[in-house]
Design an enzyme around this catalytic site. Structure first.
Site, PDB file in Angstrom:
ATOM      1  N   GLU A  15       0.803  -1.232   0.000  1.00  0.00           N
ATOM      2  CA  GLU A  15       0.000   0.000   0.000  1.00  0.00           C
ATOM      3  C   GLU A  15       0.832   1.276   0.000  1.00  0.00           C
ATOM      4  O   GLU A  15       0.822   2.043   0.969  1.00  0.00           O
ATOM      5  CB  GLU A  15      -0.958   0.027   1.194  1.00  0.00           C
ATOM      6  CG  GLU A  15      -2.068  -0.988   1.085  1.00  0.00           C
ATOM      7  CD  GLU A  15      -3.044  -0.919   2.256  1.00  0.00           C
ATOM      8  OE1 GLU A  15      -2.723  -0.291   3.270  1.00  0.00           O
ATOM      9  OE2 GLU A  15      -4.132  -1.493   2.141  1.00  0.00           O
ATOM     10  N   GLU A  57      -6.997  -7.518  -0.478  1.00  0.00           N
ATOM     11  CA  GLU A  57      -7.462  -7.592   0.910  1.00  0.00           C
ATOM     12  C   GLU A  57      -8.941  -7.218   0.924  1.00  0.00           C
ATOM     13  O   GLU A  57      -9.291  -6.078   0.632  1.00  0.00           O
ATOM     14  CB  GLU A  57      -6.677  -6.616   1.795  1.00  0.00           C
ATOM     15  CG  GLU A  57      -5.186  -6.912   1.838  1.00  0.00           C
ATOM     16  CD  GLU A  57      -4.419  -5.928   2.733  1.00  0.00           C
ATOM     17  OE1 GLU A  57      -5.053  -5.200   3.522  1.00  0.00           O
ATOM     18  OE2 GLU A  57      -3.185  -5.896   2.621  1.00  0.00           O
TER      19      GLU A  57
END
Ligand code: GAL
Length: 636
Positions: free
Chosen positions: A144, A316
């Protein structure tokens, strides 16, 4: 390509004895993928140069032998504590000049050359060791980029790299920079590139040209950091390389990072996002508290499909309550399944649930997993099992070009935040509002990058808010035979962040000029004739194009010539619905009147219906219970 499921696993969190049982249960649950490794650096290299990769070798073997495919993440988002001794100035610095310290994650500055080399070193160790491992079927770089506000860093390293970049960009001519930025204003002229500081801690606002240049630079640092890892991995492995992007993080150009990768993935936390970044009203937050915003995930699915050049996953998926939003409710039963199917409806190849087992320690103790901390099934496991069973009946990814295209431009997002001209004015927010309106009309949307010049196949193209629009993009949009929507703020700034003349938007063949603009208090909307409101931002329009939308006081809000429309305002939901439905119907698109909270998405052969509400809803496709999903063959 098959539609598959997976999970995120941290073998370093659990005793080795339970790995085989975990792997067996993952496989039995119908999971294909298991992502590991992305935070494990301190266990792989507990001291500088002391490598302990044996446990990771064994973990990969255990997972692979159970039939799972491993996504291996490089651990560069979490450099261990000793790294700070080696590189004491490797930390990012915030806009107040505070050093962002050790003790969580993402604490590095993208511009620090010492850490950059360390990230390459650990990536090389991974790639050399696992590049040919048969169980490593995909890679993930870092974790991320940009999460926790980590792209822009006001460090000394960033300053000198920024100066170097400007020196190169302006061929060493400081006067050219002064001219381009308008530094004569307030005597801000520089005599040399090394006099240029980073645009923060100025007495009042810094020059927007300076800010925008720094935002572009900061984005490019991420691209460079990622590319260095990709080059190393690719030298040793044929497996596809991915990165997991986030929701509403726009601080770097994801398309350009994506150019170096095979797959884009993103991390979807619908309930957390609704509370902390959608920008929903309190009423919407209450109505969708346990389901998530009905459009926010879909927008990102479409965005990341474009970033991945067609190949994308959810890496995710929220499985239950998370720990990080202001409020963290549990999903309504069925929502984990709905979110999974919605991703597949938008063309995802895989949906992976974060995380396998809830951790009883550290920051995410209150973040649900597929298993509880005592290893019993958590509710998400049952929903994943259901999706796995249903996938047997719908195995293939079925991408298709949507009829509507919406251009998304990261540079425009920086420009709006560099010079918003009013509270609440955000490019991303504008895009989301336009996207919502398209979804309410039942339209499937492709997001396109701003470098697109060929719009063949689209019936309607929307390019709201592109503050810098190169001449060849203007030309391509004017020439396409699709219905096109421009504005607000189209081409409002040139490359150097100055107002161009002739005044914007200066679109060939569409005689509209923005003569003045205003931002509007949120509590002072301006009513449109026949319904809806102008909110937040409005332009005064001149020109010979035909006015097609007015305020009740007679001000022109949108103008049109042929198939090209310019809208000089931010409209509320009713306003955008009216304008976009008119353009879509002129484009020959089929429009629907969907009940509140019902959304649809088409693939090449299927039409999916989703119920984001807490009520049973009757639709033309059938009755949908709360969190209901309906899939039917596409009727042309
Ligand atoms: C993501 C992150 C994961 C985990 C998760 C919790 O942003 O990639 O590592 O922290 O959030 O929701």
């Amino acid at each position: 390509m098959l539609r598959t499921l997976g999970t995120c696993y941290y073998p370093e969190h659990w005793p080795e004895e339970i790995w085989p049982e975990d792997a067996r249960r993952m496989a039995e649950a119908g999971l294909t993928w298991v992502r590991i490794g992305e935070f494990a650096w301190s266990r792989l290299e507990p001291n500088p140069g002391e490598l302990q990769f044996g446990w990771l070798d064994r973990a990969i073997e255990v997972l692979g032998s159970a039939g799972l495919k491993v996504v291996l993440g490089t651990p560069t988002a979490t450099p261990p504590r000793w790294m700070a001794d080696r590189h004491p100035d490797m930390f990012a610095v915030d806009d107040q000049g505070r050093v962002r310290g050790f003790g969580s994650r993402r604490h590095y500055c993208f511009s620090h050359t010492g850490y950059f080399a360390e990230s390459q070193r650990i990536t090389r160790l991974f790639a050399e060791r696992y590049g040919k491992n048969p169980h490593v079927a995909a890679w993930q770089t870092d974790n991320e980029y940009g999460c926790h506000d980590t792209v822009v860093s006001y460090s000394t390293a960033a300053k000198s790299a920024f100066q170097d970049r400007l020196r190169e960009q302006f061929n060493g001519d400081i006067n050219a920079l002064n001219d381009a930025w308008g530094n004569i204003f307030w005597s801000m002229e520089y005599r040399a590139f090394d006099e240029i500081a980073l645009p923060t801690l100025t007495v009042t606002e810094p020059n927007p040209a300076h800010v925008q240049a720094f935002r572009r630079f900061s984005s490019d640092q991420v691209i460079k950091f990622n590319r260095a890892q990709v080059d190393i991995i690719k030298a040793h492995s044929d497996a596809p390389v991915s990165h997991n992007y986030m929701g509403r993080i726009t601080d770097f150009d994801h398309f350009k990072v994506g150019d170096d990768l095979e797959i884009a993935t993103w991390d979807s936390y619908p309930l957390g996002f609704l509370e902390d970044r959608v920008g929903a009203t309190p009423e919407q937050q209450r109505a969708y508290a346990r389901q998530g915003d009905p459009d926010f995930q879909a927008l990102h699915h479409d965005l990341y499909r474009a970033v991945g050049n067609g190949r994308w996953w959810v890496m995710e998926q929220q499985p239950g309550p998370v720990n990080w939003a202001p409020y963290n409710p549990a999903p309504l039963p069925g929502m984990v399944r709905l979110w999974s199917w919605e991703a597949f409806a938008h063309g995802a190849e895989a949906v992976c649930y974060f995380r396998w087992r809830q951790a009883p320690f550290a920051q995410e103790q209150l973040h649900a997993g597929m298993l509880r901390p005592d290893s019993k099934d958590a509710p998400a496991l049952g929903e994943a099992l259901q999706v796995a069973a249903e996938l047997k009946d719908a195995p293939e990814v079925q991408p298709a070009q949507a009829p509507v295209a919406l251009i998304f431009d990261y540079d425009a997002d920086w420009a709006w935040s560099t010079q918003p001209q009013g509270h609440g004015l955000s490019y991303f927010g504008l895009i989301l509002d336009v996207y919502r309106s398209l979804r309410r009309a039942g339209l499937s949307v492709d997001i396109l990058r701003p470098e697109t010049r060929d719009f063949t196949g689209y019936k309607m193209v929307l390019a709201p808010g592109l503050m810098h629009m190169p001449a060849d993009l203007k030309q391509a949009l004017v020439e396409t035979d699709a219905q096109v929507l421009f504005g607000p703020r189209t081409a409002a700034r040139d490359e150097s962040f100055n107002i161009p003349t002739p005044l914007p938007p200066a679109l060939p063949g569409l005689d509209v000029t923005v003569s003045r603009l205003e931002s509007i208090r949120p509590d002072m909307p301006r009513a449109l004739q026949d319904g809806g409101n102008v909110i937040l931002y409005v332009e005064e329009l001149e020109g010979s194009a035909t006015p097609i939308l007015h305020t009740e006081t007679g001000d022109v809000v949108a103008m049109r010539t042929g198939q090209k429309t310019y809208c000089g305002a931010w409209l509320d939901g009713v306003g955008f619905d009216r304008l976009l439905r008119r353009i879509a119907s002129d484009a020959g698109l089929r429009l629907r009147d969907l009940p509140e909270g019902i959304r649809i998405r088409q693939t090449a052969t299927e039409e999916f219906w989703f119920n984001y509400t807490t009520e049973t809803v009757k639709t033309e496709a059938g009755i949908l219970p709360p969190a209901g999903v309906l899939r039917r063959p596409l009727i042309a």
